[in-house]
Scaffold this motif. Structure first.
Motif, PDB file in Angstrom:
ATOM      1  N   CYS A  53       0.848  -1.200   0.000  1.00 12.08           N
ATOM      2  CA  CYS A  53       0.000   0.000   0.000  1.00 12.08           C
ATOM      3  C   CYS A  53       0.881   1.247   0.000  1.00 12.08           C
ATOM      4  O   CYS A  53       0.578   2.234  -0.682  1.00 12.08           O
ATOM      5  N   LYS A  54       1.988   1.157   0.739  1.00 13.14           N
ATOM      6  CA  LYS A  54       2.905   2.307   0.805  1.00 13.14           C
ATOM      7  C   LYS A  54       3.618   2.529  -0.533  1.00 13.14           C
ATOM      8  O   LYS A  54       3.863   3.663  -0.927  1.00 13.14           O
ATOM      9  N   VAL A  55       3.954   1.444  -1.207  1.00 13.98           N
ATOM     10  CA  VAL A  55       4.560   1.586  -2.543  1.00 13.98           C
ATOM     11  C   VAL A  55       3.537   2.204  -3.499  1.00 13.98           C
ATOM     12  O   VAL A  55       3.847   3.149  -4.239  1.00 13.98           O
ATOM     13  N   ALA A  56       2.314   1.701  -3.460  1.00 17.66           N
ATOM     14  CA  ALA A  56       1.275   2.189  -4.387  1.00 17.66           C
ATOM     15  C   ALA A  56       0.981   3.670  -4.159  1.00 17.66           C
ATOM     16  O   ALA A  56       0.749   4.426  -5.112  1.00 17.66           O
ATOM     17  N   SER A  57       1.027   4.101  -2.900  1.00 18.09           N
ATOM     18  CA  SER A  57       0.697   5.505  -2.587  1.00 18.09           C
ATOM     19  C   SER A  57       1.887   6.429  -2.774  1.00 18.09           C
ATOM     20  O   SER A  57       1.736   7.656  -2.712  1.00 18.09           O
TER      21      SER A  57
END
Ligand code: AMP
Ligand code: ZN
Length: 117
Positions: free
Chosen positions: A7-11
């Motif tokens: 999720c952190k990579v995607a955001s």
């Protein structure tokens, strides 16, 4: 989902170079590649498994991205393998649905290795 690394990579909270991105998915190279080409495609939204109510358009986006990622990584013609690990027996280590696109070198015919015992 709080604390989820993908999720952190995607955001963008964890920096990554996106090989491909669209409304529903992003793709980036695996941090610990197991082949010359090893790229992950993930939904922007958090789902742990394919069975977690993933909307059809997201599933479609994941698999539509596969050949485009393969093309951009230069393995569309030479070939590639697509893997989705789900759950403990498959050794899923990151609980955010992801599709591995692996290639760049000839692979053996057998695609499954069991742990010892
Ligand atoms: P799996 O075993 O199917 O859950 O695969 C998870 C993959 O994510 C592994 O191949 C890891 O090397 C990869 N990985 C873990 N953290 C990162 C990260 N921050 N960026 C890119 N790949 C990662
Ligand atoms: Zn997540």
């Amino acid at each position: 989902m709080e604390g989820c690394i993908f999720c952190k990579v995607a955001s963008g909270e964890i920096p990554a170079t996106f090989v491909y991105e669209d409304e529903f998915v992003v793709a980036f190279d695996d941090i610990s590649p197991q082949a010359p080409v090893h790229t992950l495609i993930i939904p922007r939204e958090h789902f742990e498994h394919l069975s977690d109510g993933v909307p059809e358009q997201v599933t479609m986006a994941l698999f539509t991205a596969v050949p485009e990622v393969a093309r951009r990584k230069g393995v569309l013609e030479s070939g590639y393998r697509v893997i989705v690990n789900a759950g403990p027996d498959a050794n899923q280590t990151v609980p955010h649905l992801h599709v591995h696109v692996i290639g760049g070198k000839a692979m053996s015919h057998g695609m499954v290795n069991f742990s010892g015992g």
